[in-house]
Design a protein around this motif. Sequence first.
Motif, PDB file in Angstrom:
ATOM      1  N   SER A  51       0.694  -1.280  -0.055  1.00 35.14           N
ATOM      2  CA  SER A  51      -0.166   0.070   0.098  1.00 35.14           C
ATOM      3  C   SER A  51       1.036   1.299  -0.140  1.00 35.14           C
ATOM      4  O   SER A  51       0.355   2.133   0.914  1.00 35.14           O
ATOM      5  N   LEU A  52       1.612   1.223  -0.784  1.00 35.47           N
ATOM      6  CA  LEU A  52       2.571   2.661  -1.066  1.00 35.47           C
ATOM      7  C   LEU A  52       1.976   3.075  -2.455  1.00 35.47           C
ATOM      8  O   LEU A  52       1.363   2.493  -3.096  1.00 35.47           O
ATOM      9  N   TYR A  53       2.492   4.488  -2.574  1.00 31.56           N
ATOM     10  CA  TYR A  53       1.785   4.858  -4.007  1.00 31.56           C
ATOM     11  C   TYR A  53       2.750   4.327  -5.007  1.00 31.56           C
ATOM     12  O   TYR A  53       4.031   4.663  -5.201  1.00 31.56           O
ATOM     13  N   ASP A  64       2.463   5.211  -8.294  1.00 31.89           N
ATOM     14  CA  ASP A  64       3.035   6.204  -9.091  1.00 31.89           C
ATOM     15  C   ASP A  64       4.144   7.036  -8.740  1.00 31.89           C
ATOM     16  O   ASP A  64       4.189   8.034  -9.360  1.00 31.89           O
ATOM     17  N   LEU A  65       4.347   6.743  -7.650  1.00 34.06           N
ATOM     18  CA  LEU A  65       5.686   7.711  -7.116  1.00 34.06           C
ATOM     19  C   LEU A  65       6.829   6.418  -7.189  1.00 34.06           C
ATOM     20  O   LEU A  65       6.711   5.221  -7.227  1.00 34.06           O
TER      21      LEU A  65
END
Lengths: 372, 305
Positions: B90-92, B94-95
């Motif tokens: 659950s990290l971004y 698109d980063l």
Amino acid sequence: MRTLLFLLQKEFKQIFRDPSILRIIFIIPIIQLLILPWAADYEIKNIQLTVVDQDHSAYSRQLISKITSTGYFRLANYTNAYPQALKDVENGDADLILQIPVAFERQLVKENEATLFLAMNAIDGVKANLGSAYLRSIIQDFNREVRMEWIQLPRLNPETQIDITTSNWFNPLMNYKYFMVPGILVLLLTMVGVNLTSINIVKEKEIGTIEQINVTPIKKIHFILGKLIPFWLLGMLVLTIGLGIARLAYGIVPAGSVLTIYAFAALFLLAVLGLGLLVSTYAHTQQQAMLVTFFIMMIFILLSGLYTSIDSMPTWAKWITRLNPVTYFIEVMRMVVLKGSGLIDIKKHLLIMLGFAVVLNSWAIMNYRKRS
Amino acid sequence: MAAVSVENIIMSYGKKKQKINALSDISFSVAAGELFGIIGPDGAGKTSLFRILTTLLLADSGQASVNGFDVVKDMKQIRKRIGYMPGRFSLYQDLTVEENLHFFATIFQTSFSENYNLIKDIYVQIEPFKNRRAGQLSGGMKQKLALCCALIHRPEVLFLDEPTTGVDAVSRKEFWDMLQGLKKQGISILVSTPYMDEANICDRVALLQKGKILSIDSPAGVIAHFKNPLVAVKAKQMLALLEKIKTLDFVQDAYPFGEFHHVVLQNEKAVPSLEQELEAADLGHITMHKVQANIEDCFIQLMKN
């Protein structure tokens, strides 16, 4: 403060990395603004007219050619049997039937009086109403011409006649684009604002990133502001582009100050973004958020006074329009663009919009829970 | 002071008629600096427990505290002090790797360089991909990045919810080595996993099933608890063999275990009886030897009782 700054930085990075968001924000509104005003036209044209001519006289021919030469009507059929004309209506080929009875000319000449029959297809209410009104005024005109031809008028007209001269204030040529374009711009702004924000938080819920955010000591208000500010700026950008298009494509130069529009738009965007955030704090999936905003937009559009006049709505509907932020912005837009109103004139609107912004955003912040 | 203490936690989902008890009266505690494993099959209630301890979920009743802070009253204090790695990445996505790390460092009011030494050993493995978007990393790399992000603010207690699910065997091994390294740095770690073989690496393990804790002990203690004789058997016709064994009344349990079947017998006297029975049945090339129970045998026994 530093946290907020980094949140904003992250949010902008994500927005600019998602080509579909940019397309939705910029290209679609531009295209819509270029296309919709041409179609969203109040004037009724191309009314299909079936003439039942049972007279076949010089007058009947004169009347028909007068009607068709206005450009509003198209002669769909020319017949001498009413049932046939009715069939045209049933098939959807005709909107209006004009029946010229037998001996129309003779009666007019002899008795100074004649009758005509007008039947309309009321399935399209607006078209039927306006079409028959147009037709009636054409027939009246024809009536006057006939009278001129027959009666040698004395020097002084024995009949009293009222001659009406009209003057359209604020929009001299009654150019409907002048009030449609600003209204459509408001709708586009609303859609961009509500849709994008409502989907945004829900997306974090769906991907699961909100879990990771929720276990951090981040403040609720920072998180919400981090979502609000980027879309607020984008909304202002869309407004700028929209006003540019209004000027370049439609030659609309606001009579009032552009700054007045921006001042109101700033508050308006806060309110609709707050609404978007509120939807997304309740929704669990992007689909839910989309559907809810879809229905809200429907109400916003139909009860905003853009297409139909609010004054002619029933009282309960008027109350709903008062709860619709779009109504106020459309009013303000028209006031500023056409009438040149200033900040003082829209003071009431500004205060109401401030109320919307405060209520919707605090509700959204309260309803966003870091724990379930 | 215990790193984590849980007392009589009860959690249920759903309305009255279809009420599901995710956790029914759970109590345990994790000592400071301990690597504590929660082993249990899917649906045992592991994630619910983690979400309660990480202040994301409110329990129906019971008390829980992390480093002395109550999960309900002092949730703000807890959020500053814990690292949580959810089961789902659950990290971004698109980063980039670097941007994710910097972002999570800043929202914890710290910086990447400040705690670099803590994550250095892990970060060097993903450093070659630091400009790659997180969504484009392989499963093992994602886990390493998620661990880095959970550690970036130097948490006192680390919660890892199924960190090795869906990760290949080599990466799993590496991951557990990293946890050992973190333990040496004094971080208390609570880790859940459905893989029983990983239990050996923990200091203590709790076996969770259907919302109940079946046992809490050190891996050695769990094994010492296993009293019955255990025999591994193999034959040409493995399926027929298992069916045959299950009909014998001195056999307590039998289940496939790698290339053998493990047979739990009721007592020592049953060992020669089993040998006789199997030789009488013609199943071809029977091999049979006594084995030491490992942690999986213990858990299977605990779950079946």
